[in-house]
Design a protein around this motif. Structure first.
Motif, PDB file in Angstrom:
ATOM      1  N   GLU A   1       0.801  -1.124  -0.001  1.00  0.00           N
ATOM      2  CA  GLU A   1       0.043  -0.003   0.017  1.00  0.00           C
ATOM      3  C   GLU A   1       1.014   1.251   0.177  1.00  0.00           C
ATOM      4  O   GLU A   1       0.572   2.130  -0.897  1.00  0.00           O
TER       5      GLU A   1
ATOM      6  N   GLU B   1       1.139   3.913  -2.999  1.00  0.00           N
ATOM      7  CA  GLU B   1       0.635   5.298  -2.702  1.00  0.00           C
ATOM      8  C   GLU B   1       1.769   6.340  -3.047  1.00  0.00           C
ATOM      9  O   GLU B   1       1.375   7.379  -3.706  1.00  0.00           O
TER      10      GLU B   1
ATOM     11  N   VAL C   1       1.105   9.279  -5.942  1.00  0.00           N
ATOM     12  CA  VAL C   1       1.686  10.841  -5.610  1.00  0.00           C
ATOM     13  C   VAL C   1       2.510  11.223  -6.429  1.00  0.00           C
ATOM     14  O   VAL C   1       2.393  12.483  -7.153  1.00  0.00           O
TER      15      VAL C   1
ATOM     16  N   ILE D   1       1.095  11.745  -9.891  1.00  0.00           N
ATOM     17  CA  ILE D   1       0.134  12.954 -10.019  1.00  0.00           C
ATOM     18  C   ILE D   1       0.999  14.268 -10.036  1.00  0.00           C
ATOM     19  O   ILE D   1       0.946  15.146 -11.051  1.00  0.00           O
ATOM     20  N   ALA D   2       2.230  14.490  -9.422  1.00  0.00           N
ATOM     21  CA  ALA D   2       3.009  15.670  -9.362  1.00  0.00           C
ATOM     22  C   ALA D   2       3.742  15.752 -10.541  1.00  0.00           C
ATOM     23  O   ALA D   2       3.785  16.759 -11.354  1.00  0.00           O
TER      24      ALA D   2
ATOM     25  N   PRO E   1      -1.835  14.727 -14.597  1.00  0.00           N
ATOM     26  CA  PRO E   1      -3.136  14.250 -15.345  1.00  0.00           C
ATOM     27  C   PRO E   1      -4.291  14.914 -15.103  1.00  0.00           C
ATOM     28  O   PRO E   1      -4.683  15.511 -14.328  1.00  0.00           O
TER      29      PRO E   1
ATOM     30  N   PHE F   1      -7.014   8.481  -9.585  1.00  0.00           N
ATOM     31  CA  PHE F   1      -7.700   8.901  -8.207  1.00  0.00           C
ATOM     32  C   PHE F   1      -8.323   7.313  -7.758  1.00  0.00           C
ATOM     33  O   PHE F   1      -8.361   7.236  -6.719  1.00  0.00           O
TER      34      PHE F   1
ATOM     35  N   LEU G   1      -5.775   5.243  -6.144  1.00  0.00           N
ATOM     36  CA  LEU G   1      -5.388   5.617  -4.662  1.00  0.00           C
ATOM     37  C   LEU G   1      -6.613   5.160  -3.790  1.00  0.00           C
ATOM     38  O   LEU G   1      -6.223   4.502  -2.807  1.00  0.00           O
ATOM     39  N   LYS G   2      -7.866   5.242  -4.305  1.00  0.00           N
ATOM     40  CA  LYS G   2      -8.888   4.687  -3.403  1.00  0.00           C
ATOM     41  C   LYS G   2      -8.828   3.086  -3.435  1.00  0.00           C
ATOM     42  O   LYS G   2      -9.012   2.532  -2.216  1.00  0.00           O
TER      43      LYS G   2
ATOM     44  N   ARG H   1      -7.729  -2.356   3.649  1.00  0.00           N
ATOM     45  CA  ARG H   1      -8.595  -2.707   4.820  1.00  0.00           C
ATOM     46  C   ARG H   1      -8.989  -4.034   4.735  1.00  0.00           C
ATOM     47  O   ARG H   1      -9.653  -4.701   5.755  1.00  0.00           O
TER      48      ARG H   1
ATOM     49  N   ARG I   1     -18.165  -6.807   6.180  1.00  0.00           N
ATOM     50  CA  ARG I   1     -17.547  -5.482   5.938  1.00  0.00           C
ATOM     51  C   ARG I   1     -16.573  -5.615   4.869  1.00  0.00           C
ATOM     52  O   ARG I   1     -16.298  -4.600   3.788  1.00  0.00           O
TER      53      ARG I   1
END
Lengths: 230, 230
Positions: A60, A64, A68, A71-72, A76, A85, A88-89, A96, A196
């Protein structure tokens, strides 16, 4: 933008998706192994599942960082930004699911002999459709298939019904034999964890759908069984 | 880079932090109101807490959009990138705390009269230090205080001890009077939700510490009571 740069960006997105699918595969195995450990009272297998969790956490963190940095550097827009995005989610949801599977494995140690095979079987019966949901939503992610994502999203209702019936079944065991109340409480948490995990698959389905279409699944109607505990 | 651009970036970071603190404030109220609803069997208050959750989800989505746009436009480096990344993680943790508080509120409806005041008081007794942890870690975030973040991180052990003792207490009620088993199961989940909110405060503390120092709290030793159920 030159073709060279565009293709390098696509390569980066592909690598990202591949890493996420690898993480998904590990996590899927964790669900199945954790419930097999409950079923067979297999404490060695339970320990193996627990030992796999740090690898998931590390994946993870790595993914991540990749996102990041992407994106930087690439800034995009539109569909590409949605893809990054969603990645990332999705990675957060998978972490989890790994965590919940680890928790199931840890609770195996607390069940002791008093929890009979019938109660344990119920967990495996529920884990099977749950892990299938994860498998299907990862396929939908890999292929960007919005319809498949929507099918997973709709399928969560089955999981909820499964959970409701398992919850009731377990309470009856606890009422019939109060000596099982302590271990039974752990069984309730194990079932809840599976429920869950189903919810997290639904979340992933929403992000896959959003990535593919730019639309939000939440604006559609979903078949929904009232849940026994919330 | 001109001073003008740097200061605009700082303004954006400040706005981001302000939004996150506002979201934290709403979520903190949700914890306290949800446990007050359990204590007083106050179903109206429980409904209010449930009704507040969509606002929290919307805030999360808004803040995430802000963050992604900020990364794409500003391409932050070093400390600034840490700040933006911490913001992204903190907002996710707050959303989950809101969700857990909503779940506590929803379960209030399932407790019925059979759950006596002693059992209900236990929830308020635990909610108070949990919400204090959130309050303290939000202060640490606002001021970038690594030492305060570390104190919150260390304080989670108290929450875990609290949870262990509440878990045992509830099992004894269930064993003494099997009619309370159904509602008692919901009480166990409520206590577990508070314990998990404590964990999310610890996660926030880790991100605050990382943002302030660039170091990882996980490499330090933490006082840790073995948890009763995992």
């Amino acid at each position: 933008m030159s073709d060279h740069i565009v293709s390098a960006f696509t390569d980066e997105l592909d690598k990202l998706a591949a890493d996420i699918l690898r993480m998904g595969g590990i996590v899927e195995t964790m669900i199945l192994d954790a419930s097999a450990a409950v079923d067979g009272n297999d404490l060695d297998l339970a320990r193996e599942v627990v030992a796999r969790d740090p690898e998931v956490d590390q994946l993870e963190a790595e993914i991540e960082r990749q996102i990041v940095s992407l994106i930087a550097r690439r800034q995009p827009m539109a569909h590409d930004l949605r893809a990054v995005f969603a990645a990332l989610k999705v990675v957060g949801e998978l972490e989890r699911i790994g965590d919940l599977s680890k928790n199931i494995a840890k609770r195996t140690q607390r069940l002791d002999k008093i929890v009979g095979p019938a109660m344990r079987r119920g967990i495996v019966r529920m884990a099977s459709p749950v892990s299938r949901q994860l498998n299907m939503v990862l396929d939908a992610y890999a292929t960007g298939n919005a319809a498949a994502a929507k099918a997973v999203w709709e399928g969560d209702d089955d999981i909820d019904q499964h959970y409701n019936s398992l919850f009731r079944e377990m309470l009856t065991y606890m009422i019939e034999d109060p000596r099982t109340i302590g271990a039974g409480a752990h069984m309730l948490f194990i079932a809840k964890n599976l429920e869950r995990i189903g919810d997290h698959c639904t979340n992933i389905a929403e992000f896959v759908y959003f990535q593919a279409t730019g639309d939000n699944l939440l604006s559609t109607e979903r078949p929904k069984t009232p849940q026994i505990d919330g």
